[in-house]
Design a protein around this motif. Structure first.
Motif, PDB file in Angstrom:
ATOM      1  N   SER A 134       0.819  -1.211   0.000  1.00  0.00           N
ATOM      2  CA  SER A 134       0.000   0.000   0.000  1.00  0.00           C
ATOM      3  C   SER A 134       0.848   1.253   0.000  1.00  0.00           C
ATOM      4  O   SER A 134       0.315   2.359  -0.107  1.00  0.00           O
ATOM      5  N   SER A 135       2.166   1.105   0.105  1.00  0.00           N
ATOM      6  CA  SER A 135       3.065   2.250   0.087  1.00  0.00           C
ATOM      7  C   SER A 135       4.459   1.760  -0.275  1.00  0.00           C
ATOM      8  O   SER A 135       4.766   0.562  -0.141  1.00  0.00           O
ATOM      9  N   PRO A 136       5.343   2.658  -0.733  1.00  0.00           N
ATOM     10  CA  PRO A 136       6.723   2.250  -1.022  1.00  0.00           C
ATOM     11  C   PRO A 136       7.426   1.635   0.177  1.00  0.00           C
ATOM     12  O   PRO A 136       8.308   0.798   0.026  1.00  0.00           O
ATOM     13  N   LEU A 137       7.038   2.057   1.383  1.00  0.00           N
ATOM     14  CA  LEU A 137       7.677   1.535   2.584  1.00  0.00           C
ATOM     15  C   LEU A 137       7.319   0.083   2.853  1.00  0.00           C
ATOM     16  O   LEU A 137       7.951  -0.570   3.681  1.00  0.00           O
ATOM     17  N   GLU A 138       6.316  -0.465   2.156  1.00  0.00           N
ATOM     18  CA  GLU A 138       5.901  -1.850   2.377  1.00  0.00           C
ATOM     19  C   GLU A 138       6.504  -2.823   1.371  1.00  0.00           C
ATOM     20  O   GLU A 138       6.199  -4.016   1.418  1.00  0.00           O
ATOM     21  N   HIS A 139       7.375  -2.353   0.503  1.00  0.00           N
ATOM     22  CA  HIS A 139       7.943  -3.244  -0.504  1.00  0.00           C
ATOM     23  C   HIS A 139       8.851  -4.303   0.102  1.00  0.00           C
ATOM     24  O   HIS A 139       9.113  -5.334  -0.534  1.00  0.00           O
ATOM     25  N   GLY A 140       9.338  -4.080   1.317  1.00  0.00           N
ATOM     26  CA  GLY A 140      10.141  -5.095   1.977  1.00  0.00           C
ATOM     27  C   GLY A 140       9.313  -6.182   2.624  1.00  0.00           C
ATOM     28  O   GLY A 140       9.862  -7.193   3.084  1.00  0.00           O
ATOM     29  N   ILE A 141       7.992  -6.014   2.661  1.00  0.00           N
ATOM     30  CA  ILE A 141       7.093  -6.975   3.305  1.00  0.00           C
ATOM     31  C   ILE A 141       6.233  -7.708   2.290  1.00  0.00           C
ATOM     32  O   ILE A 141       6.043  -8.920   2.383  1.00  0.00           O
ATOM     33  N   TYR A 142       5.717  -6.968   1.300  1.00  0.00           N
ATOM     34  CA  TYR A 142       4.767  -7.528   0.341  1.00  0.00           C
ATOM     35  C   TYR A 142       5.380  -7.608  -1.057  1.00  0.00           C
ATOM     36  O   TYR A 142       5.980  -6.648  -1.547  1.00  0.00           O
ATOM     37  N   ASP A 143       5.205  -8.767  -1.682  1.00  0.00           N
ATOM     38  CA  ASP A 143       5.714  -9.035  -3.025  1.00  0.00           C
ATOM     39  C   ASP A 143       4.510  -9.283  -3.926  1.00  0.00           C
ATOM     40  O   ASP A 143       4.004 -10.401  -4.015  1.00  0.00           O
ATOM     41  N   PHE A 144       4.029  -8.222  -4.585  1.00  0.00           N
ATOM     42  CA  PHE A 144       2.792  -8.303  -5.364  1.00  0.00           C
ATOM     43  C   PHE A 144       2.910  -9.367  -6.452  1.00  0.00           C
ATOM     44  O   PHE A 144       3.852  -9.371  -7.248  1.00  0.00           O
ATOM     45  N   GLU A 145       1.944 -10.275  -6.441  1.00  0.00           N
ATOM     46  CA  GLU A 145       1.882 -11.381  -7.402  1.00  0.00           C
ATOM     47  C   GLU A 145       3.140 -12.250  -7.366  1.00  0.00           C
ATOM     48  O   GLU A 145       3.462 -12.928  -8.336  1.00  0.00           O
ATOM     49  N   SER A 146       3.873 -12.202  -6.257  1.00  0.00           N
ATOM     50  CA  SER A 146       5.115 -12.973  -6.092  1.00  0.00           C
ATOM     51  C   SER A 146       6.120 -12.680  -7.204  1.00  0.00           C
ATOM     52  O   SER A 146       6.877 -13.560  -7.630  1.00  0.00           O
ATOM     53  N   ARG A 147       6.155 -11.414  -7.634  1.00  0.00           N
ATOM     54  CA  ARG A 147       6.991 -11.082  -8.796  1.00  0.00           C
ATOM     55  C   ARG A 147       8.476 -11.282  -8.522  1.00  0.00           C
ATOM     56  O   ARG A 147       9.218 -11.807  -9.361  1.00  0.00           O
ATOM     57  N   MET A 148       8.938 -10.863  -7.338  1.00  0.00           N
ATOM     58  CA  MET A 148      10.362 -11.039  -7.044  1.00  0.00           C
ATOM     59  C   MET A 148      10.687 -12.514  -6.850  1.00  0.00           C
ATOM     60  O   MET A 148      11.721 -12.998  -7.340  1.00  0.00           O
ATOM     61  N   LEU A 149       9.821 -13.225  -6.147  1.00  0.00           N
ATOM     62  CA  LEU A 149      10.039 -14.657  -5.948  1.00  0.00           C
ATOM     63  C   LEU A 149      10.108 -15.382  -7.281  1.00  0.00           C
ATOM     64  O   LEU A 149      11.043 -16.172  -7.534  1.00  0.00           O
TER      65      LEU A 149
END
Length: 386
Positions: free
Chosen positions: A283-298
């Motif tokens: 929900s914010s740039p600060l949450e990119h370390g917690i949430y991986d939308f659609e598991s894109r990084m994984l």
């Protein structure tokens, strides 16, 4: 580049404006009321709940007390007799919890404070937070307005950066920067310290740390004797943070921090990645370390790993199964993604979390947190599944 957003309001019969600062990407409020110490907490909560931003012109300490008072009102239990439907699944509980937290954040974010161009706060009894804002935002050049809640986050991050986070596996401290995920959960670092190093490192002592963040895992690999570590990230704050930590630990001759989208060029006998653990939209740039939308990084790590492994090399995927217990990802889906990427599992290590929320029975997600396991998956190149 887009010009910075501007917040506008009327004060003393005159139209005013200033730069709007919001790291979570919230748009500037369209309704702004100038308030001071005379407003009551009930009035403030009511206005904030209706989307009216409150630009504080009173005493700074009173503003902090006001924010606390509003938070207490928001956190009160439902009125006696009011029925709240229980979530039908853990996924529903997770979504409801996120929605509630987002609504709470929006309401608390309506209490605003002004900043001068040099980041001083022109309110009575306001502390000097210029160093904290300089670290978070860079040099200031114009007056701005920020939510008091974000100000507190900036100041808290500054204290973490100053004091550091103890990492027992390193026997040292890691100093996180604002907006960079801090290694407050030790189990994933401990797993990287305990896992057996691939035999292929004997011929080429090189490792990649994908999405390095604070640089903690790159430092662990260097401390374990890997002669050269290339740590990658896309976030400028993470790159600066990792470089500072690596230098502070005296590992600059071993660890190179580079800008890259996942993998650097070439192959290595060991490639490590600790992606965000929950496949949900930040929900914010600060949450990119917690949430991986659609598991894109994984998925990006798994799909690119085989092409970046040396013969006999291993990829270490460090991942919690919290998403499985929340119903956001299945174990079978994980195994299918690994196989589809031409990888095989050659082993794994598990650890139970020890953070306070894992034993907090009042947490709405307690059932999932209690069952959670963090694993280090040892992956090797194998046959691609059609």
């Amino acid at each position: 580049m887009q010009p910075p957003p501007v917040i506008r309001w009327t004060e003393g019969g005159e139209a005013r404006s200033a730069r709007w600062r919001s790291e979570r990407g919230a748009p500037p409020p369209t309704k702004v009321m100038v308030v001071d110490d005379t407003i009551t907490a009930d009035e403030a909560q009511g206005l904030a709940g209706q989307g009216v931003a409150l630009l504080w012109r009173g005493d700074f300490h009173n503003a902090r007390q006001m924010l606390t008072a509003i938070a207490h009102r928001l956190d009160r239990a439902p009125r006696k007799g009011k029925k709240v439907a229980a979530p039908s699944s853990r996924m529903d509980a997770f979504n409801a919890e996120r929605q509630a937290r987002a609504q709470r954040a929006r309401t608390l974010g309506m209490l605003l404070v002004p900043l001068e161009a040099d980041y001083t706060t022109p309110l009575r009894r306001a502390p000097d937070y210029r160093e904290a804002f300089l670290e978070a935002y860079g040099p200031g050049d114009e007056p701005s307005v920020v939510s008091l809640r974000e100000l507190q986050g900036v100041v808290g991050a500054h204290e973490w950066r100053r004091k550091g986070v103890d990492v027992k596996a390193l026997g040292a401290k890691i100093h996180p920067h604002y907006g960079v995920f801090a290694p407050v959960r030790s189990e994933y670092v401990d797993l990287a310290m305990k896992a057996p190093l691939p035999a292929a490192l004997a011929n080429n002592s090189l490792a990649f740390d994908i999405g390095t963040g604070t640089g903690v895992l790159a430092a662990v690999l260097a401390r374990r004797g890997v002669a050269r570590v290339i740590a990658t990230d896309l976030d400028p704050r993470a790159l600066a943070c990792a470089r500072e930590n690596i230098e502070r630990l005296g590992l600059s001759a071993t660890v190179e921090v580079v800008l890259a989208n996942l993998f650097p060029e070439g192959r290595a006998p060991l490639v490590v990645c600790n992606p965000p653990w929950v496949p949900a939209r930040p929900s914010s740039p600060l949450e990119h370390g917690i949430y991986d939308f659609e598991s894109r990084m994984l998925k990006g790590f798994l799909q690119g790993l085989a092409a970046h492994l040396s013969p006999g090399g291993e990829g270490w995927l460090i991942l919690s199964d919290l998403a499985v217990h929340l119903g956001l990802r299945s174990h079978d889906e994980m195994l299918a993604s690994i196989a589809a990427a031409g990888l095989v599992v050659v082993g794994h290590l598990d650890a139970k979390p020890t953070h306070p929320r894992s034993s907090d029975v009042a947490d709405p997600l307690y059932g999932a947190r209690k069952a959670e396991v963090t694993s280090l998956w040892r992956l090797a190149a194998g046959a691609i599944v059609p």
